[in-house]
Design a protein around this motif. Structure first.
Motif, PDB file in Angstrom:
ATOM      1  N   GLU A  98      28.376  43.978  37.963  1.00 40.07           N
ATOM      2  CA  GLU A  98      28.260  42.560  38.291  1.00 40.07           C
ATOM      3  C   GLU A  98      26.965  41.986  37.731  1.00 40.07           C
ATOM      4  O   GLU A  98      26.951  40.844  37.266  1.00 40.07           O
ATOM      5  CB  GLU A  98      28.315  42.359  39.806  1.00 40.07           C
TER       6      GLU A  98
ATOM      7  N   LEU B 234      27.534  41.451  34.160  1.00 40.21           N
ATOM      8  CA  LEU B 234      28.514  40.397  33.934  1.00 40.21           C
ATOM      9  C   LEU B 234      27.914  39.026  34.173  1.00 40.21           C
ATOM     10  O   LEU B 234      28.104  38.103  33.392  1.00 40.21           O
ATOM     11  CB  LEU B 234      29.726  40.589  34.848  1.00 40.21           C
TER      12      LEU B 234
ATOM     13  N   THR C 299      35.096  30.050  30.616  1.00 35.85           N
ATOM     14  CA  THR C 299      35.886  30.019  31.843  1.00 35.85           C
ATOM     15  C   THR C 299      36.896  31.156  31.865  1.00 35.85           C
ATOM     16  O   THR C 299      37.029  31.870  32.865  1.00 35.85           O
ATOM     17  CB  THR C 299      36.642  28.673  31.950  1.00 35.85           C
ATOM     18  N   GLN C 300      37.573  31.329  30.743  1.00 36.96           N
ATOM     19  CA  GLN C 300      38.548  32.442  30.676  1.00 36.96           C
ATOM     20  C   GLN C 300      37.872  33.779  30.916  1.00 36.96           C
ATOM     21  O   GLN C 300      38.360  34.613  31.675  1.00 36.96           O
ATOM     22  CB  GLN C 300      39.203  32.477  29.292  1.00 36.96           C
TER      23      GLN C 300
ATOM     24  N   VAL D 282      35.040  34.460  32.452  1.00 37.66           N
ATOM     25  CA  VAL D 282      34.574  34.671  33.824  1.00 37.66           C
ATOM     26  C   VAL D 282      35.757  34.961  34.740  1.00 37.66           C
ATOM     27  O   VAL D 282      35.711  35.884  35.562  1.00 37.66           O
ATOM     28  CB  VAL D 282      33.787  33.449  34.326  1.00 37.66           C
ATOM     29  N   LEU D 283      36.842  34.200  34.591  1.00 31.60           N
ATOM     30  CA  LEU D 283      37.984  34.398  35.487  1.00 31.60           C
ATOM     31  C   LEU D 283      38.564  35.797  35.313  1.00 31.60           C
ATOM     32  O   LEU D 283      38.859  36.486  36.290  1.00 31.60           O
ATOM     33  CB  LEU D 283      39.056  33.341  35.207  1.00 31.60           C
TER      34      LEU D 283
ATOM     35  N   LEU E 108      36.329  38.224  36.888  1.00 31.98           N
ATOM     36  CA  LEU E 108      36.358  38.103  38.344  1.00 31.98           C
ATOM     37  C   LEU E 108      37.547  38.888  38.898  1.00 31.98           C
ATOM     38  O   LEU E 108      37.433  39.605  39.905  1.00 31.98           O
ATOM     39  CB  LEU E 108      36.483  36.625  38.701  1.00 31.98           C
ATOM     40  N   LEU E 109      38.678  38.769  38.206  1.00 37.44           N
ATOM     41  CA  LEU E 109      39.843  39.544  38.627  1.00 37.44           C
ATOM     42  C   LEU E 109      39.581  41.038  38.469  1.00 37.44           C
ATOM     43  O   LEU E 109      39.948  41.839  39.339  1.00 37.44           O
ATOM     44  CB  LEU E 109      41.066  39.147  37.798  1.00 37.44           C
TER      45      LEU E 109
ATOM     46  N   THR F 240      37.528  42.188  41.345  1.00 32.56           N
ATOM     47  CA  THR F 240      38.318  42.312  42.567  1.00 32.56           C
ATOM     48  C   THR F 240      39.112  43.614  42.572  1.00 32.56           C
ATOM     49  O   THR F 240      39.156  44.340  43.567  1.00 32.56           O
ATOM     50  CB  THR F 240      39.279  41.122  42.689  1.00 32.56           C
TER      51      THR F 240
ATOM     52  N   LEU G 201      36.937  46.493  43.354  1.00 34.55           N
ATOM     53  CA  LEU G 201      36.664  46.642  44.787  1.00 34.55           C
ATOM     54  C   LEU G 201      37.852  47.275  45.502  1.00 34.55           C
ATOM     55  O   LEU G 201      37.680  48.109  46.390  1.00 34.55           O
ATOM     56  CB  LEU G 201      36.330  45.287  45.402  1.00 34.55           C
ATOM     57  N   PHE G 202      39.066  46.867  45.133  1.00 36.41           N
ATOM     58  CA  PHE G 202      40.251  47.489  45.740  1.00 36.41           C
ATOM     59  C   PHE G 202      40.232  48.995  45.472  1.00 36.41           C
ATOM     60  O   PHE G 202      40.486  49.810  46.377  1.00 36.41           O
ATOM     61  CB  PHE G 202      41.532  46.876  45.164  1.00 36.41           C
TER      62      PHE G 202
ATOM     63  N   VAL H 283      40.224  41.351  49.369  1.00 38.08           N
ATOM     64  CA  VAL H 283      39.549  42.612  49.060  1.00 38.08           C
ATOM     65  C   VAL H 283      38.451  42.898  50.084  1.00 38.08           C
ATOM     66  O   VAL H 283      38.195  44.055  50.428  1.00 38.08           O
ATOM     67  CB  VAL H 283      39.033  42.634  47.613  1.00 38.08           C
TER      68      VAL H 283
ATOM     69  N   PHE I 137      40.164  44.407  52.933  1.00 40.97           N
ATOM     70  CA  PHE I 137      40.606  45.740  52.558  1.00 40.97           C
ATOM     71  C   PHE I 137      39.450  46.739  52.629  1.00 40.97           C
ATOM     72  O   PHE I 137      39.586  47.834  53.172  1.00 40.97           O
ATOM     73  CB  PHE I 137      41.189  45.683  51.143  1.00 40.97           C
TER      74      PHE I 137
ATOM     75  N   MET J 135      29.655  34.627  42.141  1.00 42.47           N
ATOM     76  CA  MET J 135      30.541  34.543  40.981  1.00 42.47           C
ATOM     77  C   MET J 135      31.413  33.295  41.055  1.00 42.47           C
ATOM     78  O   MET J 135      31.659  32.629  40.054  1.00 42.47           O
ATOM     79  CB  MET J 135      31.430  35.782  40.921  1.00 42.47           C
TER      80      MET J 135
ATOM     81  N   ILE K  13      31.006  26.546  35.433  1.00 40.99           N
ATOM     82  CA  ILE K  13      31.436  26.661  34.039  1.00 40.99           C
ATOM     83  C   ILE K  13      32.750  25.911  33.826  1.00 40.99           C
ATOM     84  O   ILE K  13      32.937  25.197  32.839  1.00 40.99           O
ATOM     85  CB  ILE K  13      31.565  28.139  33.635  1.00 40.99           C
TER      86      ILE K  13
ATOM     87  N   VAL L 101      43.520  26.504  31.529  1.00 35.55           N
ATOM     88  CA  VAL L 101      42.744  27.722  31.331  1.00 35.55           C
ATOM     89  C   VAL L 101      42.908  28.259  29.915  1.00 35.55           C
ATOM     90  O   VAL L 101      41.975  28.808  29.342  1.00 35.55           O
ATOM     91  CB  VAL L 101      43.183  28.792  32.355  1.00 35.55           C
TER      92      VAL L 101
END
Lengths: 552, 113
Positions: free
Chosen positions: A137, A140, A160-161, A163-164, A167-168, A171, A174-175, B39, B42, B83, B90, B103
């Motif tokens: 992180e 990133l 934007t793409q 970062v998104l 971000l996924l 996540t 973390l799972f 998450v 979780f 984040m 952004i 997007v």
């Protein structure tokens, strides 16, 4: 216990804070500190690599807490090698950024650059998987800032793409970590290796899910097909020095795969047997093919290089997916080659862009660029290295990978894809190079009388106004290419080093012992726990207890 | 309680995934926020669900809850919050610059609209 192991993380962190707080309005001071920091980093990294080169595994307990309760940093051969590679790359990238003035086109370039260094170094050095997430992180969030450095709508859109997507990825990470913790009750990599090995194969559903989730996360970072879609736009739109630095970020994903899937989930582990070996290789080959076909199909030079990155990550993963010592060793050789070659190509593309004015990086003929006599040879050398033609290191790396895949069941497919995609890449790069550098002279000869087409912007100065030769930039690029040449000439010793590194990876026992057997701080001497009678005395206890708890 | 907890994590994940696959930035950002909620829950559950037990060593207490997932969740919350803030800024920049909040990549200038 040596404190040097944490220096590559602490130094950039301190320096970044210093730059942003104290010298933010003094561009030249910020440059000087940033450069000095990277040079220091390189010296420290060389020291660490030298220390680890005889096979010792350095270990650092943060706050002196024993593993697995505290976080540890581990400096073995693989980690120190990656740290050294990062610092060398950072030096040349920083030289280019300063020479080209990219760092002045927005704010806080140097501070973000140092934070990025901190994140990458931490990711390579940490021995704790949740700490790996945290350093991911850090790197990133610094990369988000660098990616949109100097702004612009297209860059923000690509940002934007980027970062998104990440971000996924976070996540998902973390799972995976939650699943691992639920199954094993630890997050220390060495401890995980011990506990995962104890899981019975008929009770392994949870850990198998976690292993695959984790592999997906690293595949996102490493841009392995089909999880590579974030890469072309991000790398093409990022400022050139940043794109060059990002060359190491895909390698962070590759490093994590190599580390976790030799230490925690080794290929001969019963609980996760046949889980990723089966499909990682085909997926890597698809990535290789997609990348190289992209090289041929794209119409802009920067996107072409981005697709070459995908292709080279596919090549790298092909070698990793074999999960044999020869494969990993070849992959490590290729990591160094591919990082340096990509960085050089992105920087060269930036020189081309700044010379071509309105034509930008479109693959069409445009008036010749100033200094083309220097830039064109640089491009061709870098292209030869990238596509893996002899005599440069790409060829050696490819040869090692082909050799490593010899005994595997998919050997013919592997060879066909590697060799076929290399051919496609050669065609793609030579087409791009000849259009950008040779067609331009033809065009200039044909259309001497015609006025240059007036485009929306930049057409007023198709040549560099001062006709200045970009000395520092060329030095940075030539330095990277010289390293590639050294990497080729010293292929013998480098390969032996990689073999030793791989041997260390495939015998995880010393790593586990080095981490778990070292005792941490003596808790009985802790003033908080020393004597119940004393601690309960409010005046004395409150005074003493403040210090050990302040560290959390 | 396990069923309630698990289904709420599942529901949040499903809603988050649906929103993430939308085409405009605002739903996507909402989706990532929902996914981070999922998450976090979780992670919280990864140390087993325990009610009414202290997460810290104390004299005379034998029934503990695992403190580590709580620390992990705290870290995860801080990071995902930061984040999300970054991506909002952004995405706003991209939206205000192009007057378009999709997007995906913009169409090339020469292409038909």
């Amino acid at each position: 216990m040596t404190h040097w192991i944490i220096a590559p993380i602490v130094l950039p962190a301190m320096l970044a804070a210093f730059i942003v707080l104290v010298v933010r309005f003094h561009q030249s001071l910020a440059r000087a500190f940033s450069l000095a920091g990277v040079v220091m980093l390189m010296i420290i990294a060389s020291g660490l690599a030298w220390q680890a080169s005889d096979g010792t595994i350095g270990m650092y307990q943060l706050g002196n807490w024993a593993a697995p309760f505290g976080i540890v940093l581990v400096a073995d051969r693989l980690s120190t090698m990656m740290v050294l590679l990062t610092s060398v790359l950072a030096l040349f990238v920083l030289l280019y950024a300063i020479g080209s003035g990219w760092d002045k086109r927005g704010q806080h370039f140097h501070a973000l650059f140092q934070f990025q260094m901190m994140g990458i170094m931490g990711a390579f050095l940490t021995g704790d998987i949740f700490n790996l997430f945290v350093f991911f992180e850090v790197l990133l969030i610094a990369s988000y800032g660098l990616m949109i450095h100097s702004g612009g709508t297209r860059r923000l859109r690509a940002g934007t793409q980027y970062v998104l997507y990440n971000l996924l990825g976070s996540t998902l990470f973390l799972f995976a970590l939650g699943a691992i913790y639920a199954e094993t009750g630890t997050l220390n990599m060495a401890d995980l290796a011990v506990r995962v090995a104890e899981i019975a194969p008929d009770n392994s559903t949870g850990i198998r899910v976690a292993a695959v989730l984790l592999l997906m996360v690293f595949a996102i970072k490493a841009a392995i097909a089909p999880l590579h879609f974030w890469l072309p736009s991000s790398y093409a739109e990022a400022p050139a020095p940043v794109a060059a630095l990002f060359g190491i970020m895909t390698k962070v994903g590759a490093y994590a795969i190599i580390r976790i899937y030799t230490l925690v989930f080794p290929p001969d582990l019963e609980a996760t047997a046949g889980l990723f070996g089966m499909w990682l290789l085909p997926v890597a080959l698809v990535g290789l093919a997609v990348g190289m076909v992209g090289v041929l199909g794209t119409n802009k030079l920067d996107r072409l290089i981005a697709f070459a990155v995908i292709g080279s990550m596919g090549m790298l993963t092909t070698a990793v997916a074999l999960f044999t010592p020869a494969g990993i060793s070849a992959a490590l050789y290729y990591v160094i080659h591919s990082t340096l070659a990509t960085a050089a190509l992105f920087l060269i593309a930036d020189l081309v862009r700044s010379g071509r004015g309105a034509a930008g990086l479109d693959l069409r003929a445009a008036p010749p660029i100033a200094g083309g006599a220097i830039i064109a040879p640089l491009f061709f050398v870098a292209a030869i290295a990238m596509t893996g033609l002899p005599p440069l290191s790409g060829f050696v790396g490819k040869l090692l990978i082909l050799d490593a895949s010899f005994g595997t069941p998919l050997v013919w497919v592997t060879w066909a894809v590697i060799l076929g995609s290399s051919l496609i890449a050669v065609v793609g790069f030579s087409r791009a190079g000849s259009v950008v550098f040779w067609k331009s002279h033809q065009l200039a000869a044909e259309a001497v009388d015609e006025t240059t087409p007036e485009d929306a912007q930049g057409a007023l100065e198709p040549h560099d106004p001062k006709g200045h030769i970009p000395v520092l930039e060329v030095v940075a690029i030539a330095g990277l290419l010289a390293l590639l040449v050294v990497h080729t000439v010293l292929a013998g010793p480098v390969t032996r080093y990689m073999d030793a590194t791989t041997a260390q990876l495939f015998t995880p026992e010393p790593y586990i012992r080095a981490v778990l057997d070292v005792p941490g701080k003596d808790l009985s001497k802790d003033p908080h726990h020393a004597d119940e009678g004393h601690a309960e005395d409010p005046t004395e206890g409150g005074h003493d207890a403040a210090e050990p708890e302040g560290g959390h | 309680m396990e069923f309630l907890f698990a289904s709420s994590v599942g529901l949040l994940t499903a809603a988050g995934l649906y929103l993430v696959f939308r085409l405009r930035t605002f739903p996507v950002i909402l989706g990532t926020s929902l996914l981070t909620y999922a998450v976090n829950l979780f992670l919280f559950a990864s140390g087993r669900l325990t009610i009414g037990a202290p997460p810290i060593l104390m004299d005379g207490v034998t029934h503990y809850t695992d403190p580590l997932p709580q620390a992990l969740v705290l870290t995860a919350i801080v990071i995902s919050f930061g984040m999300t803030a970054v991506v909002v800024v952004i995405a706003l920049g991209a939206y205000l610059g192009a007057d378009d909040d999709h997007v995906n990549d913009p169409k090339e200038e020469g292409a038909d609209t």
